[in-house]
Structures are given as C-alpha cells and as structure tokens.
Design an enzyme around this catalytic site. Structure first.
Site, PDB file in Angstrom:
ATOM      1  N   ARG A  81      77.071  43.835  45.889  1.00 38.46           N
ATOM      2  CA  ARG A  81      77.465  44.300  44.562  1.00 38.46           C
ATOM      3  C   ARG A  81      78.600  45.316  44.588  1.00 38.46           C
ATOM      4  O   ARG A  81      79.561  45.215  43.816  1.00 38.46           O
ATOM      5  CB  ARG A  81      76.257  44.895  43.828  1.00 38.46           C
ATOM      6  N   THR A  82      78.489  46.315  45.446  1.00 40.61           N
ATOM      7  CA  THR A  82      79.511  47.360  45.418  1.00 40.61           C
ATOM      8  C   THR A  82      80.856  46.777  45.835  1.00 40.61           C
ATOM      9  O   THR A  82      81.876  46.985  45.167  1.00 40.61           O
ATOM     10  CB  THR A  82      79.106  48.535  46.324  1.00 40.61           C
TER      11      THR A  82
ATOM     12  N   LYS B 137      87.919  47.900  68.785  1.00 37.42           N
ATOM     13  CA  LYS B 137      88.662  48.299  69.997  1.00 37.42           C
ATOM     14  C   LYS B 137      88.479  49.781  70.268  1.00 37.42           C
ATOM     15  O   LYS B 137      89.035  50.318  71.220  1.00 37.42           O
ATOM     16  CB  LYS B 137      90.152  47.991  69.821  1.00 37.42           C
TER      17      LYS B 137
ATOM     18  N   ARG C  63      82.807  52.620  52.448  1.00 37.17           N
ATOM     19  CA  ARG C  63      81.355  52.664  52.721  1.00 37.17           C
ATOM     20  C   ARG C  63      81.175  52.861  54.219  1.00 37.17           C
ATOM     21  O   ARG C  63      81.783  52.145  55.028  1.00 37.17           O
ATOM     22  CB  ARG C  63      80.672  51.374  52.279  1.00 37.17           C
TER      23      ARG C  63
ATOM     24  N   HIS D 220      75.891  57.880  46.603  1.00 30.76           N
ATOM     25  CA  HIS D 220      76.549  56.642  46.163  1.00 30.76           C
ATOM     26  C   HIS D 220      76.988  56.897  44.713  1.00 30.76           C
ATOM     27  O   HIS D 220      76.375  56.412  43.764  1.00 30.76           O
ATOM     28  CB  HIS D 220      75.552  55.484  46.260  1.00 30.76           C
TER      29      HIS D 220
HETATM   30  C1  NCD Z   1      72.472  50.235  47.602  1.00 29.50           C
HETATM   31  C2  NCD Z   1      73.216  50.917  48.736  1.00 29.50           C
HETATM   32  O1  NCD Z   1      73.984  50.311  49.450  1.00 29.50           O
HETATM   33  O2  NCD Z   1      73.007  52.108  48.824  1.00 29.50           O
HETATM   34  N1  NCD Z   1      73.028  49.051  47.194  1.00 29.50           N
HETATM   35  C3  NCD Z   1      74.034  49.095  46.256  1.00 29.50           C
HETATM   36  O3  NCD Z   1      75.100  49.584  46.499  1.00 29.50           O
HETATM   37  N2  NCD Z   1      73.770  48.594  45.039  1.00 29.50           N
HETATM   38  C4  NCD Z   1      71.031  50.173  47.798  1.00 29.50           C
HETATM   39  C5  NCD Z   1      70.466  49.619  49.055  1.00 29.50           C
HETATM   40  O4  NCD Z   1      71.142  49.158  49.947  1.00 29.50           O
HETATM   41  O5  NCD Z   1      69.247  49.640  49.128  1.00 29.50           O
END
Ligand code: NCD
Length: 313
Positions: free
Chosen positions: A62-63, A91, A112, A140
């Site tokens: 999703r993100t 590397k 991320r 997040h």
């Molecule tokens: C979450 C995350 O990556 O923190 N997912 C997201 O971005 N919607 C939640 C998760 O991974 O459990």
C-alpha cells in the site's frame, strides 16, 4: 526535524510530531479536494517535471503503491526502488551514499527502512526532502495521517473519541504515529490493548499523558469493545522480534463478527494492513469495517497532498 507550521515546501516529513492541528487541517482539506477531483475524472499535472524516488528497504504494497500512484496522478515521475536487492546496497553501499545518489536524480525521496531513525539521518545529509514511509519500530507518519483522515471522514470529528489501538503495540509504527496524532485533539481517550510482552512504548505513553490525554493499558479487547469509537488493530510484526516472542504473542488478538457486532453501530474497525489472521474475513462486510473500503484508498489522496505541498509552492 523542522516543524511544518503551515509551510510544507521543501521540508522532510519524519514524524507526526512536526504537525500542528492547523497543518493537519490544511492536508485534510486538500485531500478532500483531490478525492473529489479524482472521482470526477480530473487529470492533474501539478507535479509535471518533478521526480520522486521511492526507496524501500522493506516490503510494502500500500505505501509503495499509493506513493507511486499519487506522484503519477499529479503528473510527476517516479524512480521505483522496490526492495534494494538489485541496487548497489548489496555491494555494500552505505545509506548515506545511496541517499546522495537518488537525491541527485530526483526532487524528493520516500524512504522505508528497517532501522528506526534512518529517515531522520537521511534528511540531514540529503539536499532533497525525505518522507518517512516507515522506519523500523519508529513511526509511519503518512499512514498516521491517512488513518486520522479516515476517522474524520467517517465520524465527522476528531475530538471526544475513544480510540483503542490493539495488537503488537511495541513494534507497530503505525500505532505509534496514530496515538500521537489522536493526542493532539481534546477530550480523546486512548486504550492500548497489547500483550504484556509487547506494550505501547512508555516514551509514547508518557508524551501523550503529558498532553493531558488519558491512556489506559489493557490486555483484552473485551472490557472496552462496547464503548470505543475506533478499534484499530495491527498485525504481530514477526520480522521485528525473536521467534520465541513471536510464538508467544502470535495469536494474541483476533476480531470476528461476534466481537465486532458488540461495538457501537457507528464505530469503526481499522487496520493499516496487511492482516495476517487478526481480522476475520467475515468482518470485511461489517458496516464498521473501513480498512478495505476507505482507509487504503485515502492513503493515495493524503500522499498526493503531501507530495504536492512539499514539491511546489
Ligand atoms: C504497515 C507498516 O509497514 O508499518 N503497513 C502499511 O504501511 N500500511 C503495517 C504492517 O506492516 O503491519
């Protein structure tokens, strides 16, 4: 970490702590505008000529997907790094060099990373804004905003709410961001429902209490299910703990329709997703369920706004 103070342009987004209520209002109003526009078929090109790097060291559906969609819906381009296995990271390249590399090709980087604090570090060495798309067990922030937006949209208000955050709260970065955001609004009550081995971090509980928002810890959903306005449930973050701990808490909570139907009629069931067993699939058609119907898609609108405001005056 700079506070936003109504001016997003050129700023990194690292934590929800950067936002004031006014900033949130600006984002939400703008998100409604895009939501309506997209529904009506409007084609936007406000970010044409701009490029975003989506640099993801961890899996994401999703993100990642919604950031890419958001950028493209505004006419911008994307360098999609969906997992670093095919980059020079294998590397042995450092995060700092990787950030400098993509900063030289793009106008912003969505990052991320499995380690808490890395987006903040990246923002200190990058000459383009960094957006934290999840940093280990940290925060997040864009998910927190889309969760809050969904609450506002569905319940029509952000104060005087009882919000239960349920799950592996020690490791749930989305719950950390949402808890801090809920604490910005008056008369809210937070319930943290977690296994004793994985409680909400004390530093977050302390911060929230200092703001005058009440938070209580529970180990079972039963006691609060009938009174909450929002039940936000997260998965057990298997990848962030020992297999011993995972075995102990993996089945800590589960919501099914029997439990869901005890909730108030207008209450919301929310999840950042993915789910791995903690929400019964039968709950999906429960009128209280928001995760598939609203929450996910709202992420795209919130991210459109953030990109637009950060990248263009
Ligand atoms: C979450 C995350 O990556 O923190 N997912 C997201 O971005 N919607 C939640 C998760 O991974 O459990």
């Amino acid at each position: 970490m700079k506070r936003i103070n109504g001016d997003f342009f050129g700023k990194s987004i690292i934590s929800v702590e950067q936002f004031s209520k006014k900033d949130i209002e600006i984002v939400f109003d703008f998100a409604l505008h895009y939501k309506k526009g997209i529904k009506e078929g409007t084609i936007y090109n406000e970010l044409s000529g701009k490029i975003l790097t989506a640099l993801f060291y961890e899996p994401s559906s999703r993100t990642f997907g919604s950031f890419v969609a958001a950028m493209q819906r505004l006419g911008g381009g994307v360098i999609p790094i969906h997992g670093v296995a095919t980059t020079s990271v294998v590397k042995g390249e450092s995060l700092s060099d990787t950030i400098k590399t993509f900063a030289s090709y793009s106008d912003a980087i969505v990052l991320r990373h499995p380690e808490e604090g890395m987006p903040l570090n990246a923002s200190k060495i990058s000459n383009v804004p960094i957006i934290n798309a999840g940093d280990g067990v940290g925060e997040h922030p864009t998910q927190g905003l889309l969760d809050l937006f969904t609450i506002k949209e569905q319940l029509g208000k952000l104060n005087n709410l009882k919000v239960a955050l349920v799950g592996d709260l020690a490791h749930s970065r989305t719950a950390h961001s949402l808890a801090k955001l809920i604490a910005l609004f008056s008369k809210n009550k937070l319930y943290f429902i977690a296994p004793p081995l994985s409680p909400m971090p004390e530093i977050i509980t302390r911060e929230i209490t200092q703001k005058g928002i009440s938070c209580k810890n529970f180990t079972s959903i039963n006691k609060i299910i009938e009174e909450v306005d929002v039940l936000y449930i997260t998965r057990v973050q298997k990848e962030r703990m020992s297999s011993k701990l995972y075995q102990k808490i993996k089945n800590a909570f589960k919501i099914d329709n029997k439990l869901a139907n005890r909730m108030k009629k207008q209450a919301l069931i929310m999840s950042p997703l993915p789910r791995v067993g903690e929400i019964d699939e039968d709950v999906d058609i429960n009128p209280r369920a928001t995760y598939l119907k609203y929450q996910m898609r709202n992420g795209m609108f919130i991210r459109m706004v953030l990109l637009r405001l950060i990248l263009k005056r």
